[in-house]
Enzyme design. Structure first.
Site, short mmCIF file in Angstrom:
data_model
loop_
_atom_site.label_atom_id
_atom_site.label_comp_id
_atom_site.label_asym_id
_atom_site.label_seq_id
_atom_site.Cartn_x
_atom_site.Cartn_y
_atom_site.Cartn_z
N CYS A 1 0.82 -1.23 0.00
CA CYS A 1 0.00 0.00 0.00
C CYS A 1 0.85 1.27 0.00
CB CYS A 1 -0.93 0.01 1.19
SG CYS A 1 -2.17 -1.29 1.08
N ASN B 1 -10.04 0.39 0.18
CA ASN B 1 -8.58 0.43 0.07
C ASN B 1 -8.17 -0.01 -1.34
OD1 ASN B 1 -5.84 0.03 0.24
ND2 ASN B 1 -5.89 -1.15 2.14
N HIS C 1 -2.96 7.12 3.39
CA HIS C 1 -3.42 5.89 2.75
C HIS C 1 -4.78 5.52 3.35
CE1 HIS C 1 -3.75 1.98 1.15
NE2 HIS C 1 -3.53 1.36 2.29
O1 UT7 Z 1 -3.50 -1.40 3.54
C1 UT7 Z 1 -2.83 -2.56 3.94
C2 UT7 Z 1 -2.76 -2.57 5.38
N1 UT7 Z 1 -3.94 -3.16 5.93
C3 UT7 Z 1 -4.55 -2.57 6.95
O2 UT7 Z 1 -4.20 -1.48 7.33
C4 UT7 Z 1 -5.65 -3.32 7.67
C5 UT7 Z 1 -5.43 -3.22 9.15
N2 UT7 Z 1 -6.41 -3.95 9.93
C6 UT7 Z 1 -7.70 -3.54 10.04
O3 UT7 Z 1 -8.09 -2.56 9.42
C7 UT7 Z 1 -8.58 -4.29 10.98
O4 UT7 Z 1 -7.83 -5.14 11.79
C8 UT7 Z 1 -9.69 -5.10 10.27
C9 UT7 Z 1 -10.67 -4.16 9.60
C10 UT7 Z 1 -9.07 -6.03 9.24
C11 UT7 Z 1 -10.46 -5.93 11.31
O5 UT7 Z 1 -10.99 -5.08 12.30
P1 UT7 Z 1 -10.74 -5.38 13.84
O6 UT7 Z 1 -11.45 -4.35 14.60
O7 UT7 Z 1 -9.26 -5.53 14.07
O8 UT7 Z 1 -11.48 -6.74 14.02
P2 UT7 Z 1 -10.86 -8.13 14.56
O9 UT7 Z 1 -10.01 -8.76 13.52
O10 UT7 Z 1 -10.28 -7.92 15.92
O11 UT7 Z 1 -12.17 -8.97 14.72
C12 UT7 Z 1 -13.16 -8.67 15.75
C13 UT7 Z 1 -14.34 -9.58 15.55
C14 UT7 Z 1 -13.97 -11.05 15.38
O12 UT7 Z 1 -14.95 -11.83 15.99
P3 UT7 Z 1 -14.69 -12.48 17.43
O13 UT7 Z 1 -13.49 -13.36 17.27
O14 UT7 Z 1 -14.46 -11.35 18.35
O15 UT7 Z 1 -15.95 -13.24 17.68
C15 UT7 Z 1 -14.05 -11.25 13.88
O16 UT7 Z 1 -14.33 -12.58 13.54
O17 UT7 Z 1 -15.04 -9.22 14.36
C16 UT7 Z 1 -15.20 -10.37 13.53
N3 UT7 Z 1 -15.20 -9.92 12.16
C17 UT7 Z 1 -16.31 -9.51 11.54
N4 UT7 Z 1 -17.57 -9.40 11.94
C18 UT7 Z 1 -18.47 -8.94 11.07
C19 UT7 Z 1 -14.14 -9.82 11.31
N5 UT7 Z 1 -14.56 -9.36 10.13
C20 UT7 Z 1 -15.88 -9.17 10.23
C21 UT7 Z 1 -16.88 -8.69 9.35
N6 UT7 Z 1 -18.14 -8.59 9.82
N7 UT7 Z 1 -16.60 -8.30 8.09
#
Ligand code: UT7
Length: 331
Positions: free
Chosen positions: A116, A286, A256
């Site tokens: 990115c 993104n 970004h």
């Molecule tokens: O540009 C390249 C660089 N990439 C980035 O900058 C991405 C960086 N990371 C992020 O933006 C975030 O970590 C994400 C958007 C990918 C995920 O958000 P998060 O707040 O970190 O969520 P998480 O991975 O901690 O997941 C929290 C919960 C989980 O459920 P449990 O285990 O707590 O029951 C996930 O399974 O949210 C769940 N989850 C979802 N729920 C509904 C993950 N994706 C989804 C979804 N809808 N799409």
């Protein structure tokens, strides 16, 4: 001392027509508009549809538009750099394909893959070729068909990415406005958190890699988020300090567009109010190497000669960086 500086003299962008909404994604995977808006800040993203279309088709539109609006003939371009993680094919470079489609013939070209941060890394390459006096007109294009490597059955990645392209024209100047400085960083150990497992030389494509869905984006969201927040903010802060700039001196932050929470954290760290931050993640998601030039394109009419602009990015690699630009024209 060499007083030739690189300057952006035009910007253009392109996003494909098809709009993939959160509602539609909610029918593909177990998610909701509310979750995506609160955790990422994306409402919709654009998707390139059509058989046989790739990143070069998006890049082509951005570059063609750029050359038209800057009244530049393809013959005048001496270098084209394409930042992409979704090249048309493993080789040759998508930059070569875009050059061919646009009719750029008196140039050399290559791709830059810095996740990115690709556009920043590519633009800094252009700066160096301009400052050395080797090139006079360089096109830097970020072009991504992210939908080609997104697994639309994986709810943790499929809401994030979109397709698009943005391009800038870079030329030499002896005036005070232009690209003043950049800071680029890499930490290859971060690759374990964000990569594509198969399709390279370590794990060439096979029936097994396809069955295991290893040609899609693999991302461990939380560690990537943690590193992105801290590194993008730090590198933006670092370039401000280096040039004795405070938030008051900055007209625009161009971050970004990976996650609205990462953008907010970066703006907060440098003390910048939200009105000075370019944010279009809600519309495009993104688009990886294309986020920064698409922002510049959308905000171009608001930019004024002499504006201090800070670009900041973080991505796969890990790579990250910032750039300080004094904008050079009113449009
Ligand atoms: O540009 C390249 C660089 N990439 C980035 O900058 C991405 C960086 N990371 C992020 O933006 C975030 O970590 C994400 C958007 C990918 C995920 O958000 P998060 O707040 O970190 O969520 P998480 O991975 O901690 O997941 C929290 C919960 C989980 O459920 P449990 O285990 O707590 O029951 C996930 O399974 O949210 C769940 N989850 C979802 N729920 C509904 C993950 N994706 C989804 C979804 N809808 N799409």
């Amino acid at each position: 001392m060499n007083n030739i500086k690189a300057v952006i003299t035009g910007v253009h962008g392109y996003v494909p027509e098809y709009i993939l909404t959160n509602e539609e994604i909610s029918k593909m995977v177990d998610t909701s508009d509310e979750w995506i808006m609160t955790r990422i800040g994306i409402k919709e993203r654009r998707i390139l549809k059509g058989e046989g279309k790739g990143a070069s088709d998006l890049g082509y539109e951005a570059v063609k538009g750029l050359l038209e609006k800057t009244k530049t003939s393809p013959d005048e371009i001496d270098f084209l750099i394409c930042a992409t993680v979704t090249p048309d094919m493993q080789f040759p470079a998508t930059a070569n394909i875009i050059s061919d489609k646009v009719g750029i013939k008196n140039a050399f070209s290559f791709d830059v893959n810095a996740g990115c941060s690709g556009f920043l890394f590519a633009l800094s390459t252009a700066v160096s070729y301009i400052e050395s006096g080797r090139c006079k007109k360089i096109v830097v294009v970020g072009a991504e068909k992210m939908s080609s490597i997104v697994d639309y059955s994986d709810r943790t990645t499929c809401p994030i990415f979109g397709d698009g392209a943005g391009a800038v024209l870079v030329e030499p100047t002896t005036e005070s406005n232009g690209i003043i400085d950049f800071i680029l960083k890499v930490d290859g150990s971060g690759r374990k958190h964000l990569h594509q497992k198969a399709g390279g030389s370590v794990k060439p494509a096979s029936h097994e890699t396809i069955d295991a869905k290893e040609h899609f984006i693999y991302q461990e969201g939380q560690p990537v988020f943690k590193y992105a927040v801290s590194n993008m903010a730090s590198v933006a802060e670092e370039i401000l300090k280096k040039h004795n700039l405070t938030a008051n001196d900055i007209a625009w932050l161009v971050p970004h567009q990976a996650n609205l929470r990462i953008i907010d954290a970066t703006a907060n760290r440098i003390g910048l109010s939200k009105e000075k931050v370019m944010i279009n993640i809600q519309k495009y998601g993104n688009t990886t190497s294309a986020t920064l030039p698409i922002c510049l394109w959308e905000w171009e009419k608001k930019l004024k000669k002499g504006d201090n602009i800070i670009l900041a990015a973080f991505g796969a690699g890990f790579t990250w960086g910032s750039m300080y630009i004094k904008w050079a024209y009113n449009s």
